[in-house]
Design an enzyme around this catalytic site. Sequence first.
Site, PDB file in Angstrom:
ATOM      1  N   ARG A 194      10.932  -5.979  15.128  1.00 42.00           N
ATOM      2  CA  ARG A 194      11.596  -7.355  14.751  1.00 42.00           C
ATOM      3  C   ARG A 194      12.048  -7.672  14.020  1.00 42.00           C
ATOM      4  NH1 ARG A 194      10.298  -6.432   9.435  1.00 42.00           N
ATOM      5  NH2 ARG A 194       8.676  -5.388   8.472  1.00 42.00           N
ATOM      6  N   GLY A 238       1.055  -1.153   0.086  1.00 39.91           N
ATOM      7  CA  GLY A 238       0.042   0.051   0.356  1.00 39.91           C
ATOM      8  C   GLY A 238       0.562   1.076   0.306  1.00 39.91           C
TER       9      GLY A 238
END
Length: 407
Positions: free
Chosen positions: A277, A162
């Site tokens: 992460r 996106g």
Amino acid sequence: MTGTTSPRLVLVESNTTGSGREFCARARALGVEPLLLTRDPRRYAYVEQDAIPHLVTDTADRESVAALCRGLGGSVAGVTSSSEYFVATAAAAARSLGLPAPDPEAVDRCRDKALQRRILAAAGVPGPLSREVRSTAEGAALARVAGGTVVVKPVLGSGSDGVRACSGPAETAEALRPLLDAEPGRALVEEYLDGPEFSVETFDERVVGVTAKRLGSPPRFLETGHEHPADLAPGAERALAETALAALRALGLGWGPAHVEIRLTTAGPRIVEVNPRLAGGMIPALVEAATGVDLVAATVARVLGAPVPLEPTRSEAAAIRFLFAGQAGTVALVSTDGAERSPGVVRAAVTVREGARVEVTHSFRDRIGHVIAVAPRPARAVAEAEHALGLLGVLVSRDDDAALPAD
């Protein structure tokens, strides 16, 4: 299953590609049995291939995951996730058991990119001018004022899904429409940052290294490859590292792995985004090929409360290049032999099988193969990876039966 006394590493969902399978392998190497919690184990081919124990549960319900983990008793040695979407859920479950984990609230703050922008700006960490919008009209008005290229991105997500560069109000409104129609109905319109992009791979409060990122043509920011370590002057490398660590401090992170994306502009480093992460895009494999540092093993060890191995064992340069599906169709032929025999190549893989259907989504999901090459210097590693990529064979047959090689 719940009666076992063997120590377990509970994994809340997983990557469908990349490091999810490796988390399980590293756990077993430490004498710990992985246990996957998932809504649908069929999403992960390695579950059956590697005989990974699993439980089906509603992983979207954070409290249910924590309660299930508590119900497993003392056999749970750690809880984590290799998927960004479930890092905070795993952290909350681990903390409810008194096990090592990042702060789940800090992870949530980081994952909401609008909130992340506000926190970094308040702390004086440099980034693009950014506004949260809730309507296409609001976004189009911002683009009109900007007068040049702007970047539209979702407030939640990963893998550059996106994210799009837009020229003018009409393109901006078009890019915003699907983002605003989806949950949570918010998106960002940001200043376009010119300059090369890098990522700083960190562990706890330590910089492991800096990766050069290769992006495809605008308007999308599709990553076509990486090099590690980035070929940078010491001053530029230091500036990128300091900016990444400042961002982690501002967000209350600094536990375990993080992946901080930065543009090096003429005005200096500017944060693209902070990810709480491990890096995706096979960057952990690239780091290991270049330095010997296994970031997946380090993450598993950190979660289990074991010693974390982060000292480099070699000093090489590694490059990865991705093969993309150039058209929708059915995979007619797969060949890796030529790429595997190419000089410097340590890994060559095609991730689709003959007979499989492929689609073109203009996202990281279009990757259908990759090669990793290692050499003494970055430029040589890049040359060898790009040469080998041309030898990685995938033929895709269109619906009208014309077969073309993948890009």
